[in-house]
Design an enzyme around this catalytic site. Structure first.
Site, mmCIF file in Angstrom:
data_model
loop_
_atom_site.group_PDB
_atom_site.id
_atom_site.type_symbol
_atom_site.label_atom_id
_atom_site.label_comp_id
_atom_site.label_asym_id
_atom_site.label_seq_id
_atom_site.Cartn_x
_atom_site.Cartn_y
_atom_site.Cartn_z
ATOM 1 N N ARG A 178 -3.665 -4.258 22.089
ATOM 2 C CA ARG A 178 -2.890 -5.178 21.539
ATOM 3 C C ARG A 178 -1.981 -5.952 22.589
ATOM 4 N NH1 ARG A 178 -2.424 -5.028 14.987
ATOM 5 N NH2 ARG A 178 -4.230 -4.705 14.635
ATOM 6 N N SER A 214 -7.875 -11.351 12.716
ATOM 7 C CA SER A 214 -8.458 -10.023 12.804
ATOM 8 C C SER A 214 -8.505 -10.077 14.363
ATOM 9 C CB SER A 214 -9.277 -9.570 11.668
ATOM 10 O OG SER A 214 -9.574 -8.680 12.034
ATOM 11 N N LEU A 237 0.866 -1.382 0.168
ATOM 12 C CA LEU A 237 -0.583 0.182 0.091
ATOM 13 C C LEU A 237 1.082 1.203 -0.182
ATOM 14 C CD1 LEU A 237 -3.046 -0.883 2.872
ATOM 15 C CD2 LEU A 237 -3.201 -0.697 -0.275
ATOM 16 N N ALA A 238 2.160 1.176 0.857
ATOM 17 C CA ALA A 238 2.760 2.391 0.954
ATOM 18 C C ALA A 238 3.830 2.666 -0.407
ATOM 19 C CB ALA A 238 3.859 2.334 1.842
HETATM 20 C C1 LIG Z 1 -2.197 -11.049 8.720
HETATM 21 C C2 LIG Z 1 -1.821 -9.076 9.239
HETATM 22 C C3 LIG Z 1 -3.112 -8.968 8.429
HETATM 23 C C4 LIG Z 1 -3.327 -7.070 8.431
HETATM 24 N N1 LIG Z 1 -3.874 -6.589 9.013
HETATM 25 C C5 LIG Z 1 -3.469 -5.167 8.980
HETATM 26 C C6 LIG Z 1 -5.213 -4.365 8.996
HETATM 27 O O1 LIG Z 1 -6.802 -4.855 8.871
HETATM 28 N N2 LIG Z 1 -5.010 -2.641 9.233
HETATM 29 C C7 LIG Z 1 -4.093 -2.958 9.464
HETATM 30 O O2 LIG Z 1 -4.228 -1.182 9.521
HETATM 31 N N3 LIG Z 1 -3.372 -3.367 9.322
HETATM 32 C C8 LIG Z 1 -3.054 -4.676 8.970
HETATM 33 N N4 LIG Z 1 -1.503 -5.128 8.748
HETATM 34 C C9 LIG Z 1 -0.219 -4.323 8.927
HETATM 35 C C10 LIG Z 1 0.056 -4.131 7.608
HETATM 36 O O3 LIG Z 1 -0.889 -4.819 6.820
HETATM 37 C C11 LIG Z 1 0.692 -4.064 6.917
HETATM 38 O O4 LIG Z 1 1.907 -3.167 8.440
HETATM 39 C C12 LIG Z 1 1.055 -3.099 5.924
HETATM 40 O O5 LIG Z 1 0.030 -3.456 4.783
HETATM 41 C C13 LIG Z 1 2.419 -3.118 5.321
HETATM 42 O O6 LIG Z 1 2.166 -2.094 3.859
HETATM 43 P P1 LIG Z 1 3.716 -1.907 3.342
HETATM 44 O O7 LIG Z 1 2.898 -1.006 1.787
HETATM 45 O O8 LIG Z 1 4.685 -1.174 3.791
HETATM 46 O O9 LIG Z 1 4.117 -3.088 3.030
HETATM 47 P P2 LIG Z 1 4.024 -4.471 2.426
HETATM 48 O O10 LIG Z 1 2.977 -4.554 1.533
HETATM 49 O O11 LIG Z 1 4.961 -5.704 3.245
HETATM 50 O O12 LIG Z 1 4.666 -4.181 1.452
HETATM 51 C C14 LIG Z 1 6.540 -4.555 0.625
HETATM 52 C C15 LIG Z 1 6.571 -4.459 -0.467
HETATM 53 O O13 LIG Z 1 8.285 -4.042 -0.189
HETATM 54 C C16 LIG Z 1 8.291 -4.951 -1.962
HETATM 55 N N5 LIG Z 1 10.087 -5.467 -1.281
HETATM 56 C C17 LIG Z 1 10.377 -5.282 -0.168
HETATM 57 N N6 LIG Z 1 11.821 -5.503 -0.114
HETATM 58 C C18 LIG Z 1 12.531 -5.572 -1.258
HETATM 59 C C19 LIG Z 1 13.533 -5.445 -1.599
HETATM 60 N N7 LIG Z 1 14.361 -5.839 -1.209
HETATM 61 N N8 LIG Z 1 13.541 -5.791 -3.552
HETATM 62 C C20 LIG Z 1 12.405 -5.438 -3.709
HETATM 63 N N9 LIG Z 1 10.739 -4.822 -3.032
HETATM 64 C C21 LIG Z 1 10.786 -5.528 -1.908
HETATM 65 C C22 LIG Z 1 7.652 -6.748 -1.320
HETATM 66 O O14 LIG Z 1 8.001 -7.194 -3.068
HETATM 67 C C23 LIG Z 1 6.508 -5.933 -1.312
HETATM 68 O O15 LIG Z 1 5.864 -5.473 -2.437
HETATM 69 C C24 LIG Z 1 -1.914 -6.858 9.378
HETATM 70 C C25 LIG Z 1 -0.880 -7.122 8.598
HETATM 71 C C26 LIG Z 1 -0.926 -8.947 8.371
HETATM 72 C C27 LIG Z 1 0.715 -9.474 8.950
#
Ligand SMILES: Cc1cc2nc3c(=O)[nH]c(=O)nc-3n(C[C@H](O)[C@H](O)[C@H](O)COP(=O)(O)OP(=O)(O)OC[C@H]3O[C@@H](n4cnc5c(N)ncnc54)[C@H](O)[C@@H]3O)c2cc1C
Length: 681
Positions: free
Chosen positions: A365, A318, A77-78
């Site tokens: 939590r 959840s 998402l980020a």
């Molecule tokens: C089971 C579960 C349920 C959750 N439910 C919720 C919820 O209901 N509400 C809420 O607010 N939060 C929830 N969370 C937390 C939330 O999902 C995460 O904190 C959030 O989605 C992280 O998003 P992000 O974009 O930062 O990273 P991520 O979604 O982890 O994406 C990381 C990205 O970086 C890429 N990447 C990483 N390292 C490299 C590299 N070295 N080279 C190339 N690409 C790389 C990956 O391929 C991926 O595309 C939940 C977490 C879990 C585990």
């Protein structure tokens, strides 16, 4: 705004400046560095700071944007939201992920929902209340300006996602529905059944693909960033490995964004996707980006319990289930083996409702997790014993089904119930679920200023990969909010201020910084493939995870942490000499991929323990056994620890060893909120 990062001096002040040997548990494990005096947040009333910053940030005219390039590592998402927005703005964007599709980022796993201060329920919510709840929930260890901004832009996120077509749950009258999450007394969580992350990611992915079609964004799937390129003190690109062919590629740009997610898998067992790792962030840390509060880990109370040593993954149920499910254990140890349906009401201990009558099952939590641990330590856990202890508590929907009817419960939580039934073979409509805490999220991450810029100029960090908003404990449904806030609404404003300094001097593959970065990647790969030791990468990862869970998990102590550091150092040494990586570089090779990630987890694990050792207080998810109230609650020491711990990497004497890290403190100053001892009673 000042435009230099000169205050990030790596000058090491004498250690005498920090507490001495008698009072500092981590004495000898780190060196004290200069404090961070400016987080770049504007002054003035808190409600106006973000508007001020947006106005002050310089503009880049549309014609010049086409000449400026951005690398974004991560399509969760980020990352996807940032790539879509910057592409739409007209910059030249390259987007990287290691999955086969941007849509498979770990964000897709998010179940419960996303917070926003819309106050649709008219139950007393407001931007200020979301700000207050988040700072309090984080146990007063987050930066207030950032948190206020997060609450402020939360309302825009929902509008943006609805416009994209995200199918949020709706009430009968058509308005978006809300539910409650832990640590709050209002309903502000927007959701799409138990698949909120998936639906939000599809929205962000569509926006990203629109830019791909428009030619502003190029996606690189199955590419893993293995090194960052820092030239003339600025982030200028990455070295990535094509995971299918093994080709080592150089990608250059004017600015780099890491949106690479969290590092909970340092514990081996966690609810994170199997691939989640710290490599992108750790490589940047090794090149000068400070790592902030690495020990702040969130252990989620509602996960399916561990059943044995065969597991490599844990599953979250959840937090939304705590809206209607009631948590209990038998009052009598003798009842723990009984069928729960045969235990009469008077013999059940609804311990959260008993201890925390105001918040009940919706305490945050960290509090719910520790309470479950205490019940099980006390011998009142349920389910099969693992290593002699039953580690499970009941999450019971019998009351909710009686009150609302099975159909309503199924409508709200059906997919979660199905998932539980498939994994455990038990029907949660008939028998209470069994749950236990598991590692879920990390509040620690790369240090960023108010602009989300790290200590390496030109390197920005968003989403779970940065440390910025959640303090020592993240409230449920706030990670999705933060990731999308960063990508859609914050970064696009702050990064333009940096890009306005462009055009930047062109560099190419012959630049010494590129040559050095490629060399180090190639040498590491060659080392892993030639070591030909006797132990698998997974066995090292599992052992590291056991150490971290045992000594740096739900409760930490001085003795335990020191032991963990010794154990990790021995394990790291053995890893580099004795790991066995099969296969070659020139093909898909998961063992090779994992070797690099585990190497970085080992160093991170050591730093997490040093950070936890230094912080002799309990706050949020960081519970030091030595610092608790008489009734076992976390006891902060604001006089000594109201700071962000930002760690600077120092090379060891050998290339593969960590030196003594340097601690830079950023004092946390609250002007809009009063620091209090948290209470949910
Ligand atoms: C089971 C579960 C349920 C959750 N439910 C919720 C919820 O209901 N509400 C809420 O607010 N939060 C929830 N969370 C937390 C939330 O999902 C995460 O904190 C959030 O989605 C992280 O998003 P992000 O974009 O930062 O990273 P991520 O979604 O982890 O994406 C990381 C990205 O970086 C890429 N990447 C990483 N390292 C490299 C590299 N070295 N080279 C190339 N690409 C790389 C990956 O391929 C991926 O595309 C939940 C977490 C879990 C585990």
């Amino acid at each position: 705004m000042t435009d230099s990062h000169s205050e990030f001096s790596s000058d090491v002040e004498t250690h005498a400046d920090s507490p001495g040997q008698d009072t500092d548990d981590a004495f000898g494990y780190y060196a004290a560095g200069a404090p961070i005096v400016d987080s770049k947040a504007p002054g003035g009333p808190i409600a106006e700071r973000w508007s001020t910053r947006k106005f002050e940030a310089r503009l880049v005219n549309p014609a010049n944007r086409r000449k400026l390039s951005v690398i974004i590592v991560g399509t969760g998402l980020a990352g996807a939201s940032a790539a879509a927005t910057l592409g739409e703005a007209g910059y030249v964007v390259k987007s990287f992920c290691y999955q086969d599709s941007p849509r498979r980022a770990h964000s897709i796993a998010a179940q419960g929902g996303i917070n926003a201060a819309k106050n649709y329920k008219e139950d007393g919510d407001s931007v200020h209340r979301l700000f207050y709840d988040t700072v309090k929930g984080g146990d007063y260890r987050s930066r207030e300006s950032n948190v206020y901004r997060l609450a402020e832009v939360s309302v825009n996120i929902i509008d943006q996602c609805v416009a994209q077509g995200v199918p949020f749950a709706r009430e009968y009258g058509g308005l978006l529905d809300n539910r409650s999450f832990g640590g709050v007394q209002v309903s502000r969580t927007f959701y799409a059944r138990g698949q909120t992350g998936q639906q939000l990611l599809i929205g962000a992915y569509q926006a990203l693909e629109r830019q791909v079609a428009a030619g502003t964004v190029t996606t690189y799937t199955r590419h893993e960033m293995l090194e960052i390129i820092v030239a003339e003190g600025k982030a200028r690109g990455i070295v990535a490995r094509d995971m299918v062919t093994g080709e080592i590629q150089t990608h250059l740009a004017d600015v780099v964004v890491l949106a690479s997610g969290g590092y909970g898998n340092v514990f081996y067992l966690s609810t994170n996707a199997m691939g989640s790792n710290v490599t992108a962030a750790w490589r940047a840390h090794r090149k000068g980006a400070y790592m902030a509060n690495p020990c702040y880990t969130q252990i989620h109370p509602t996960c399916i319990p561990v059943t044995g040593t065969h597991q490599s993954k844990l599953t979250l149920m959840s937090e939304s289930l705590r809206n209607d499910g009631r948590i209990w254990v038998p009052k009598n140890k003798a009842d723990c083996e009984k069928d729960p349906r045969d235990i009469p009401e008077e013999d059940r201990d609804y311990y959260l409702e008993r201890i925390y009558p105001s918040f009940g099952n919706l305490v945050p939590r960290d509090i719910a997790s520790r309470a479950a641990k205490y019940q099980c330590d006390d011998g009142r856990g349920v389910g099969p014993a693992v290593d002699g202890v039953r580690r499970g508590v009941y999450l019971d929907f019998a009351d909710a089904i009686a009150r609302l009817g099975r159909d309503t419960v199924e409508e709200k939580y059906g997919n979660l119930f199905d998932m539980y039934a498939r994994i455990t073979g038990e029907d949660p409509y008939e028998v209470p679920m069994r749950i236990y805490p598991a590692v879920h999220y990390v509040m620690g991450g790369l240090w960023v200023d108010y602009d989300l810029q790290s200590t390496i100029p030109g390197l920005y960090v968003t989403g779970e990969a940065n440390f910025s908003d959640h303090g020592a404990n993240r409230l449920g449904a706030s990670a999705l909010m933060q990731g999308l806030a960063d990508g859609y609404f914050v970064l696009p404003h702050t990064i333009r201020d940096y890009l306005a300094e462009g055009p930047f001097e062109k560099i190419d593959e012959s630049h010494p910084a590129v040559v050095e970065a490629r060399r180090s990647v190639q040498e590491r790969i060659a080392h892993f493939l030639s070591t030909n030791g006797t132990r698998s990468v997974d066995s090292y990862h599992r052992e590291l995870g056991n150490i971290m869970w045992e000594y740096c998990g739900m409760e930490r102590t001085e003795d335990g942490l020191k032991k963990a550091i010794d154990l990790i150092r021995t394990l790291t040494d053995d890893f580099w000499r004795n790991v066995k990586v099969l296969g070659t570089n020139e093909s898909l090779n998961q063992s090779l991929e994992k070797a690099g990630r585990v190497a970085d987890f080992l160093e991170l694990g050591e730093l997490m323990c040093i950070d936890a050792l230094n912080r002799r207080e309990s706050c949020g998810g960081h519970f030091r056994g030595e610092s608790q109230t008489e009734d076992g609650e976390a006891l902060r020491h604001d006089d000594q620890f109201a700071y962000v711990a930002a760690w600077e990497f120092v090379d060891g004497d050998a290339e593969r060893a960590m030196g003594t890290p340097i601690l830079h403190k950023e004092d946390l100053v609250y002007t809009a909120i009063e620091m209090k001892q948290r209470s949910y009673k």
